[in-house]
Scaffold this active site. Structure first.
Site, PDB file in Angstrom:
ATOM      1  N   ASP A 350       0.852  -1.191   0.000  1.00 21.20           N
ATOM      2  CA  ASP A 350       0.000   0.000   0.000  1.00 21.20           C
ATOM      3  C   ASP A 350       0.895   1.251   0.000  1.00 21.20           C
ATOM      4  O   ASP A 350       2.110   1.172   0.175  1.00 21.20           O
ATOM      5  CB  ASP A 350      -0.982  -0.018   1.190  1.00 21.20           C
ATOM      6  CG  ASP A 350      -2.207   0.878   0.930  1.00 21.20           C
ATOM      7  OD1 ASP A 350      -2.184   1.692  -0.016  1.00 21.20           O
ATOM      8  OD2 ASP A 350      -3.198   0.768   1.684  1.00 21.20           O
ATOM      9  N   GLU A 538     -10.442   7.071   4.523  1.00 20.49           N
ATOM     10  CA  GLU A 538      -9.379   6.505   5.359  1.00 20.49           C
ATOM     11  C   GLU A 538      -9.450   7.051   6.794  1.00 20.49           C
ATOM     12  O   GLU A 538     -10.534   7.290   7.318  1.00 20.49           O
ATOM     13  CB  GLU A 538      -8.019   6.728   4.697  1.00 20.49           C
ATOM     14  CG  GLU A 538      -7.979   6.096   3.282  1.00 20.49           C
ATOM     15  CD  GLU A 538      -6.593   6.013   2.687  1.00 20.49           C
ATOM     16  OE1 GLU A 538      -5.638   5.699   3.403  1.00 20.49           O
ATOM     17  OE2 GLU A 538      -6.479   6.241   1.467  1.00 20.49           O
TER      18      GLU A 538
HETATM   19  C1  BGC Z   1      -3.774   8.701  -1.738  1.00 22.06           C
HETATM   20  C2  BGC Z   1      -3.979   7.907  -0.569  1.00 22.06           C
HETATM   21  C3  BGC Z   1      -2.965   8.301   0.462  1.00 22.06           C
HETATM   22  C4  BGC Z   1      -3.121   9.773   0.769  1.00 22.06           C
HETATM   23  C5  BGC Z   1      -2.245  10.310   1.872  1.00 22.06           C
HETATM   24  C6  BGC Z   1      -3.908  10.140  -1.344  1.00 22.06           C
HETATM   25  O1  BGC Z   1      -3.774  10.932  -2.438  1.00 22.06           O
HETATM   26  O2  BGC Z   1      -4.690   8.280  -2.680  1.00 22.06           O
HETATM   27  O3  BGC Z   1      -3.900   6.614  -0.970  1.00 22.06           O
HETATM   28  O4  BGC Z   1      -3.106   7.574   1.635  1.00 22.06           O
HETATM   29  O5  BGC Z   1      -2.952  10.482  -0.390  1.00 22.06           O
HETATM   30  O6  BGC Z   1      -0.960  10.569   1.520  1.00 22.06           O
HETATM   31  C1  BGC Z   2      -5.102   3.243   0.428  1.00 25.93           C
HETATM   32  C2  BGC Z   2      -5.399   2.248  -0.660  1.00 25.93           C
HETATM   33  C3  BGC Z   2      -5.278   2.897  -2.009  1.00 25.93           C
HETATM   34  C4  BGC Z   2      -3.916   3.528  -2.150  1.00 25.93           C
HETATM   35  C5  BGC Z   2      -3.723   4.224  -3.474  1.00 25.93           C
HETATM   36  C6  BGC Z   2      -3.836   3.983   0.187  1.00 25.93           C
HETATM   37  O1  BGC Z   2      -3.717   5.028   1.089  1.00 25.93           O
HETATM   38  O2  BGC Z   2      -5.028   2.571   1.674  1.00 25.93           O
HETATM   39  O3  BGC Z   2      -6.693   1.733  -0.495  1.00 25.93           O
HETATM   40  O4  BGC Z   2      -5.497   1.951  -3.015  1.00 25.93           O
HETATM   41  O5  BGC Z   2      -3.755   4.478  -1.125  1.00 25.93           O
HETATM   42  O6  BGC Z   2      -4.475   5.378  -3.569  1.00 25.93           O
END
Ligand code: BGC
Ligand code: BGC
Length: 660
Positions: A350, A538
């Site tokens: 991830d 999240e």
């Molecule tokens: C991503 C997430 C990531 C978050 C925090 C988002 O743009 O899609 O997957 O956890 O940025 O950095």
């Molecule tokens: C998330 C994933 C996601 C990835 C890419 C992460 O922060 O936990 O679910 O696929 O970001 O955006």
């Protein structure tokens, strides 16, 4: 020998497309980012003291801005495979020959994925990177980019990859988790929590097909979906990404959620392996405590289906199990997933997740690759990740066999999804928000709604009724779609290019009959109040006391609840609709409503679907895939218990009323 097709395409693309700018960011996100939904474009260098969310996802190194490069200037290099090879050789031979021709550095590059905002076309050629992703809300230039802008970005990267020394196409990944939701104008389907309420595999199958089609209008052919988060605690901010608290619903829907992606040439990802929905207290990225038997029964169950469906990729979860991070767990990845279950696709880490393992970045790369991870999602540190893989093999800390296994898996998936045949494949834009997809999204939303209460024949409403409609989500499509919609944290303020609000949908029905849309509640006979949660995704959505008025709840809910009470006292027919990513604790508010509907996060066509049901054009079929707790002490009390008592919670698992 040069690959003719890619050469011709290169010339064509080089001449006809504008150069793609790889807008770079050292993304650290702050409270301002959350407020403005601007996660991907800042050049922030310090961490805001009130930083929200996941603290360990910050980049550890700074990468210099990529140089914008026109394609015509990229030197054409010799690739190691030909179009004839793809068509005339057995897949396994093609891959073996290709693998044998690669240098260690070329192999290491295949094992790394970069974020589009931190890699230029020129770097793609230089490094021969294996994969690129768009994080949540990471658009080529702006949130309302057109299909063509997306495809130009994709095909420019693809051209750049074909021009690398290995000549291997990239696989481009995106979170298409409820439709191709980063794309402005795409059909937005209900989030998984609503689909779990339908428990209808055929519907899920059709949604996967539609989503694949709306991805392929941009050329992108890898989704980080479906999530098989078997959610044990509704305080978790990712509750809505899971179908159910109960593995039986995941098991029922798992294959349907995968097969149509892959039959349409799109790789699916079962995520997040393992136990993401089971952390203590519902804390995002937290720790799961439990016996192996329990973890297997609840959390592993859907993965058997995923492997049986031939899922191409599995994403590892940030969480730990009994204190051990899954990203470093050779037991759960090598032994269980690959050996015991026979998973033969590839494993991806991830976002920045291996940075949470102990030791230096080198140690983190070594332990995650040796645990069985085949591709590292390193949005910012991709170059260092490649270097460290090479170094580790040279130091004998990672074996050549492990590298070959990882690369063989990655090349096989690329091969099977047609990337060697036609790396520039796309569908025409008529698939985007087609009438067929709108109808499907509307059907899905309808089937996902759950009728919780219906006293005094409150519902269905007559189309000749005199109705007042209010509440925070009554006239806002962004709230119906919530997180992972054009932006990572959702888009309630700007338009998403599609959809119909509840107010517009119901006004349409009233106006074409002899009903009235009243502009004051006092003048109405029926008062429809639409309560909401603010969008989140999240850890931003973690909330240990998820009431109608606390935490992520919309700030206007309170005044709407006061109105419900007043209207009830005045003898009106009061209808409640709740737009939320989880069951919210209703405290003592339910008594003010004659009827109450859980609408979950129904997506762009949710307004029309809610109207269809409130006016009785269809009956309710949705049944709770989550237990609805009566109060905060009941959070975590789920249908997975052997001693589950249906009379204990406010509404049990499986509950849902019907008109007939
Ligand atoms: C991503 C997430 C990531 C978050 C925090 C988002 O743009 O899609 O997957 O956890 O940025 O950095
Ligand atoms: C998330 C994933 C996601 C990835 C890419 C992460 O922060 O936990 O679910 O696929 O970001 O955006």
């Amino acid at each position: 020998m040069k690959k003719l097709i890619s050469f011709l395409l290169l010339i064509f693309i080089g001449l006809s497309f504008a150069a793609c700018t790889g807008g770079f960011s050292t993304t650290l996100f702050t409270t301002t980012d959350v407020a403005t939904n601007d996660f991907m474009t800042d050049n922030e260098t310090t961490v805001d003291s009130t930083t929200v969310g996941v603290t360990d996802t910050f980049p550890t190194t700074t990468i210099t801005d990529p140089v914008t490069t026109a394609f015509t200037t990229i030197p054409i290099t010799t690739t190691t495979w030909t179009t004839e090879d793809v068509t005339t050789t057995e897949p396994v031979d093609f891959i073996n020959v290709l693998l044998a021709s690669l240098t260690l550095r070329e192999k290491a590059s295949q094992m790394v994925q970069a974020e589009r905002g931190s890699i230029s076309n020129e770097q793609v050629t230089q490094y021969g990177i294996g994969s690129i992703l768009s994080g949540g809300g990471s658009h080529p230039t702006a949130y309302d980019d057109s299909v063509d802008t997306w495809y130009n970005m994709y095909s420019n990267y693809q051209t750049a990859a074909l021009n690398s020394s290995s000549g291997i196409p990239i696989i481009y990944g995106i979170d298409a988790v409820h439709g191709n939701n980063n794309l402005y104008g795409a059909t937005i389907f209900p989030h998984n929590i609503g689909l779990g309420m339908t428990n209808n595999p055929e519907l899920i199958y059709n949604i996967s097909k539609a989503t694949a089609e709306e991805m392929l209008v941009t050329g992108i052919n890898w989704t980080f979906a479906p999530a098989f988060s078997v959610v044990q605690n509704i305080g978790w901010g990712r509750t809505y990404e899971g179908f159910s608290e109960n593995p039986e619903i995941h098991v029922n829907l798992a294959q349907a959620a995968i097969l149509e992606f892959e039959e349409n040439g799109v790789s699916a990802t079962a995520k997040h392996y393992l136990g993401d929905g089971g952390t203590v207290g519902g804390i995002d990225q937290g720790n799961v405590i439990g016996t192996e038997e329990l973890i297997r029964q609840i959390h592993l169950a859907p993965y058997y289906q995923a492997v049986a469906a031939g899922v191409d990729t599995i994403m590892i979860s940030y969480n730990s199990i009994n204190g051990i991070k899954i990203h470093g767990s050779s037991y759960w990845i090598n032994d269980v997933l690959k050996e015991e279950m026979g998973f033969d696709g590839f494993i991806i880490s991830d976002w920045n997740a291996i940075h949470q393992l102990p030791g230096s970045f080198y140690d983190q790369v070594v332990s995650s690759v040796n645990a069985g991870i085949d591709m590292l999602m390193e949005p910012y540190d991709w170059a260092a990740a490649i270097d460290n893989i090479v170094l580790a093999v040279n130091n004998s800390d990672i074996s050549v066999e492990r590298i070959d296994d990882a690369v063989r898996r990655i090349l096989t998936v690329k091969y099977e999804r047609g990337l060697f045949d036609d790396p520039f494949y796309k569908l025409d834009s008529s698939y985007l928000y087609s009438q067929e997809h709108q109808d499907l999204a509307r059907q899905a939303a309808r089937e996902s709604l759950v009728l919780l209460k219906n006293d005094n024949n409150s519902l269905p409403l007559s189309k000749n009724d005199n109705v007042y409609i209010t509440g925070p989500a009554s006239d806002n499509v962004g709230l119906l779609c919530s997180g992972w919609t054009t932006y990572w944290q959702g888009n309630p303020a700007a338009d998403i290019g599609v959809g119909t609000s509840i107010l517009d949908a119901m006004a349409g029905v009233l106006n074409t009959n002899s009903g009235t849309l009243s502009n004051s509640w006092q003048a109405a006979d029926t008062v429809v109040i639409v309560l909401a949660e603010n969008p989140y995704s999240e850890g931003v959505g973690d909330n240990s006391n998820p009431t109608l008025t606390n935490g992520n709840a919309h700030t206007q809910n309170y005044e709407s609840l006061l109105l419900a009470q007043e209207a009830q006292n005045a003898g009106k027919n009061v209808v409640g609709v709740l737009v939320s990513g989880r069951p919210l604790l209703l405290e003592n508010y339910l008594q003010y409503f004659d009827s109450f509907v859980a609408a979950w996060l129904p997506g762009s066509e949710g307004g029309l679907a809610i109207s269809d049901l409130l006016f009785g054009d269809y009956d309710f079929v949705g049944k709770l895939s989550f237990t609805w707790p009566a109060d905060v002490t009941q959070i975590g009390y789920t249908s997975n218990r052997e001693d589950y008592d249906e009379n204990y919670p406010l509404f049990p698992y499986g509950y849902g009323l019907k008109y007939n």
